[in-house]
Design an enzyme around this catalytic site. Structure first.
Site, PDB file in Angstrom:
ATOM      1  N   ARG A 168      45.107  79.964  11.615  1.00 41.83           N
ATOM      2  CA  ARG A 168      45.147  78.774  10.762  1.00 41.83           C
ATOM      3  C   ARG A 168      46.582  78.354  10.486  1.00 41.83           C
ATOM      4  O   ARG A 168      46.876  77.173  10.346  1.00 41.83           O
ATOM      5  CB  ARG A 168      44.347  79.018   9.478  1.00 41.83           C
ATOM      6  CG  ARG A 168      42.851  79.153   9.788  1.00 41.83           C
ATOM      7  CD  ARG A 168      41.997  79.428   8.564  1.00 41.83           C
ATOM      8  NE  ARG A 168      40.618  79.726   8.977  1.00 41.83           N
ATOM      9  CZ  ARG A 168      39.705  80.238   8.175  1.00 41.83           C
ATOM     10  NH1 ARG A 168      39.991  80.506   6.904  1.00 41.83           N
ATOM     11  NH2 ARG A 168      38.486  80.473   8.637  1.00 41.83           N
ATOM     12  N   GLU A 211      21.257  83.254  16.824  1.00 41.37           N
ATOM     13  CA  GLU A 211      22.226  82.196  17.155  1.00 41.37           C
ATOM     14  C   GLU A 211      22.433  82.124  18.670  1.00 41.37           C
ATOM     15  O   GLU A 211      22.478  81.041  19.256  1.00 41.37           O
ATOM     16  CB  GLU A 211      23.579  82.476  16.472  1.00 41.37           C
ATOM     17  CG  GLU A 211      23.634  82.136  14.992  1.00 41.37           C
ATOM     18  CD  GLU A 211      23.755  80.628  14.737  1.00 41.37           C
ATOM     19  OE1 GLU A 211      23.812  79.846  15.706  1.00 41.37           O
ATOM     20  OE2 GLU A 211      23.771  80.244  13.552  1.00 41.37           O
ATOM     21  N   LYS A 253      32.803  86.459  18.053  1.00 40.44           N
ATOM     22  CA  LYS A 253      34.130  86.310  17.450  1.00 40.44           C
ATOM     23  C   LYS A 253      34.080  86.645  15.978  1.00 40.44           C
ATOM     24  O   LYS A 253      33.154  86.190  15.315  1.00 40.44           O
ATOM     25  CB  LYS A 253      34.532  84.848  17.642  1.00 40.44           C
ATOM     26  CG  LYS A 253      35.859  84.479  17.069  1.00 40.44           C
ATOM     27  CD  LYS A 253      36.098  83.019  17.325  1.00 40.44           C
ATOM     28  CE  LYS A 253      37.349  82.609  16.613  1.00 40.44           C
ATOM     29  NZ  LYS A 253      37.540  81.196  16.614  1.00 40.44           N
ATOM     30  N   LYS A 309      29.802  83.390  15.623  1.00 40.38           N
ATOM     31  CA  LYS A 309      31.134  83.316  15.020  1.00 40.38           C
ATOM     32  C   LYS A 309      31.004  83.612  13.533  1.00 40.38           C
ATOM     33  O   LYS A 309      30.260  82.946  12.820  1.00 40.38           O
ATOM     34  CB  LYS A 309      31.731  81.928  15.244  1.00 40.38           C
ATOM     35  CG  LYS A 309      33.104  81.776  14.594  1.00 40.38           C
ATOM     36  CD  LYS A 309      33.772  80.485  14.991  1.00 40.38           C
ATOM     37  CE  LYS A 309      35.090  80.333  14.279  1.00 40.38           C
ATOM     38  NZ  LYS A 309      35.746  79.064  14.614  1.00 40.38           N
ATOM     39  N   LYS A 357      34.423  79.186   4.864  1.00 43.54           N
ATOM     40  CA  LYS A 357      33.558  78.551   5.857  1.00 43.54           C
ATOM     41  C   LYS A 357      32.174  79.206   5.894  1.00 43.54           C
ATOM     42  O   LYS A 357      31.491  79.164   6.907  1.00 43.54           O
ATOM     43  CB  LYS A 357      34.247  78.604   7.234  1.00 43.54           C
ATOM     44  CG  LYS A 357      35.608  77.900   7.256  1.00 43.54           C
ATOM     45  CD  LYS A 357      36.165  77.735   8.666  1.00 43.54           C
ATOM     46  CE  LYS A 357      37.457  76.919   8.642  1.00 43.54           C
ATOM     47  NZ  LYS A 357      38.006  76.667  10.004  1.00 43.54           N
TER      48      LYS A 357
HETATM   49  C1  PBG Z   1      38.401  76.774  14.431  1.00 44.29           C
HETATM   50  C2  PBG Z   1      38.786  78.012  15.161  1.00 44.29           C
HETATM   51  C3  PBG Z   1      39.258  79.155  14.525  1.00 44.29           C
HETATM   52  C4  PBG Z   1      39.609  80.051  15.534  1.00 44.29           C
HETATM   53  C5  PBG Z   1      39.318  79.447  16.762  1.00 44.29           C
HETATM   54  N1  PBG Z   1      38.774  78.183  16.510  1.00 44.29           N
HETATM   55  C6  PBG Z   1      39.506  79.436  13.096  1.00 44.29           C
HETATM   56  C7  PBG Z   1      38.470  79.174  12.094  1.00 44.29           C
HETATM   57  O1  PBG Z   1      37.276  79.109  12.374  1.00 44.29           O
HETATM   58  O2  PBG Z   1      38.859  79.023  10.939  1.00 44.29           O
HETATM   59  C8  PBG Z   1      40.205  81.386  15.288  1.00 44.29           C
HETATM   60  C9  PBG Z   1      40.959  82.025  16.404  1.00 44.29           C
HETATM   61  C10 PBG Z   1      41.871  83.114  15.993  1.00 44.29           C
HETATM   62  O3  PBG Z   1      41.917  83.542  14.816  1.00 44.29           O
HETATM   63  O4  PBG Z   1      42.620  83.585  16.862  1.00 44.29           O
HETATM   64  N2  PBG Z   1      37.570  75.904  14.947  1.00 44.29           N
END
Ligand code: PBG
Length: 337
Positions: free
Chosen positions: A217, A246, A261, A207, A230
Site C-alpha cells: 500500500r 470462492e 494470497k 484473497k 477491507k
Molecule cells: C489491491 C492489491 C493489494 C495487493 C495486490 N493487489 C493490496 C490490498 O488488497 O490492499 C497486495 C500485494 C502485496 O502486498 O504484495 N488490489
C-alpha cells in the site's frame, strides 16, 4: 576429559534408516521431490510516471517503483532470465485519483501506457494486469464507496471497463484482485464480447483481509488514504472452507487460473485447493512477507539467500503452479546459472 560415545543397540530399527538417502549431495538431489525453475516465478512491478525515474519504497528495501521506460528494461531482463510473466501495479498520481475511480478506464492511464510499451518492446513476456479500484480511487478501497459501504455491482461495472482498456493496451491476463462477487463472469463476458476471447483471467480467488499488505500500500500510494479495513470483501483469516467456495465459484465463472494470497501463512489453502481443483493455482508472496525476510536478514537474524529459496520451495511443495514474488528476477538469474 575426553568423552566416549557408546553405540546403542538399535536392532529395533530393523535396518530402516531414513538418513541413508540424505548422506550425500548426489543422493539428496536424487530424492528431491519439488523443483523450482524460472518459469515458476512471476515478477510484480510498480509503475510510476516520468522518464528514467526510480523511487525507493521505505518498507520494501531493494524494490523500486519504475517509470515506464525502466519497466521495459526490467521486462527485457525478466525475459532473459526465463521469467514467463510480469504483474503490473500503477502508482497513480494523486490528482488523477477520484471517488469514482474513472482513471481506471482511461485508455491512456499509466497502467495502459506501461502495458503497451512492454508489449511492443518485449512481446515474448506475459503481462498480468491487476484490476481493482484502490489504485485509482481516492478512498483506497478496492471498490466504489457510498455512505461507508463498498458497493459490489457498481464496482463490477467499472472493473469491466478497466479490464477492457487494459486488454486493448496489451494485457494477456486480467487479474481481478478486488474480491467483488460476480466479477469473473462479468469480465469474461465483456472480454468475449469485444473480441478478447484469448485474454486469460487469473482470479485472486482466495484473497484474505491481511496485515501483510502494508508495504504494497505504500508502494502504490494507497496506504495513507485507506480508512478502516477491507473485511467486508476480503476473506477472514480464520476461514478455509470459504476459500474453497470462492475458488469453486471463480472457476464456475470462467477463471483460467486462481490465486491464493498472502502466500506463506496460507500454504494450507494452497494445498487444499490443489487437492480439490484441477486448475493452475498461483500464490502471492506478498509485500509483508518480503519485508519480513529482508528486515530479519538485515538484523542478522536469518540467512537471507537461504531463507528466500526455502520460502519459494515451500510454495512448490504445497502444490502451487507458480509464485508471484518480488524476488523473481534475483532468483531466476540464480537458478539459471
Ligand atoms: C489491491 C492489491 C493489494 C495487493 C495486490 N493487489 C493490496 C490490498 O488488497 O490492499 C497486495 C500485494 C502485496 O502486498 O504484495 N488490489
Amino acid at each position: 576429559m575426553t568423552e566416549t560415545w557408546h553405540k546403542h543397540d538399535m536392532d529395533f530399527l530393523g535396518g530402516r534408516r531414513l538418513r541413508r538417502s540424505r548422506r550425500t549431495a548426489w543422493s539428496r538431489a536424487m530424492v528431491r521431490e519439488s523443483v523450482l525453475t524460472p518459469a515458476d516465478l512471476i515478477w510484480p512491478l510498480f509503475v510510476i510516471e516520468g522518464h528514467n525515474e526510480k523511487t525507493q519504497i521505505r518498507t520494501m528495501p531493494g524494490v523500486e517503483r519504475l517509470s515506464v521506460d525502466l519497466c521495459v528494461e526490467a521486462a527485457k531482463a525478466a525475459r532473459d532470465a526465463g521469467i514467463p510473466a510480469l504483474a503490473l501495479f500503477p502508482n497513480t498520481p494523486d490528482h488523477l485519483r477520484s471517488q469514482n475511480g474513472a482513471e481506471a478506464y482511461n485508455p491512456d492511464n499509466l497502467m495502459c501506457r506501461a502495458l503497451s510499451a512492454i508489449k511492443s518492446a518485449v512481446p515474448e513476456i506475459g503481462l498480468i494486469a491487476d484490476v481493482a479500484l484502490d489504485e485509482y480511487s481516492s478512498d483506497g478501497q478496492d471498490g466504489l464507496v457510498r455512505d461507508g459501504e463498498v458497493l459490489n455491482d457498481e464496482t463490477v461495472a467499472v472493473m469491466i471497463k478497466s479490464a477492457l482498456v487494459q486488454s486493448k493496451a496489451g494485457a494477456d491476463i486480467i487479474a481481478p484482485s478486488d474480491m467483488m462477487d460476480g466479477r469473473v463472469a462479468a469480465i469474461r463476458e465483456a472480454l468475449d464480447g469485444e473480441g478478447f476471447e484469448q485474454t486469460q483471467i487469473m482470479a485472486y480467488a482466495a484473497k484474505y483481509a491481511s496485515f501483510y499488505y502494508g508495504p504494497f500500500r505504500e508502494a502504490v500510494g494507497t496506504g495513507s488514504r485507506l480508512v478502516g479495513d477491507k473485511r467486508t470483501y476480503q476473506m477472514d483469516y480464520a476461514n478455509s472452507d470459504e476459500a474453497m467456495r470462492e475458488i469453486e465459484q471463480d472457476i464456475a465463472e470462467g477463471a483460467d487460473s486462481v490465486m491464493v494470497k498472502p502466500g506463506l501463512p496460507y500454504l494450507d489453502i494452497v494445498r487444499r485447493a490443489k487437492d480439490s481443483f484441477n486448475i493452475p493455482i498461483y500464490a502471492y508472496q506478498v509485500s509483508g512477507e518480503y519485508a519480513m525476510i529482508e528486515m530479519a536478514a538485515a538484523a542478522g537474524a536469518i540467512n537471507r539467500d537461504g531463507a528466500i529459496l526455502e520460502s519459494l520451495y515451500a510454495f512448490k511443495r504445497a502444490g502451487a503452479n507458480g509464485v508471484l514474488t518480488y524476488y523473481a528476477l534475483e532468483v531466476a538469474r540464480q537458478l539459471g546459472k
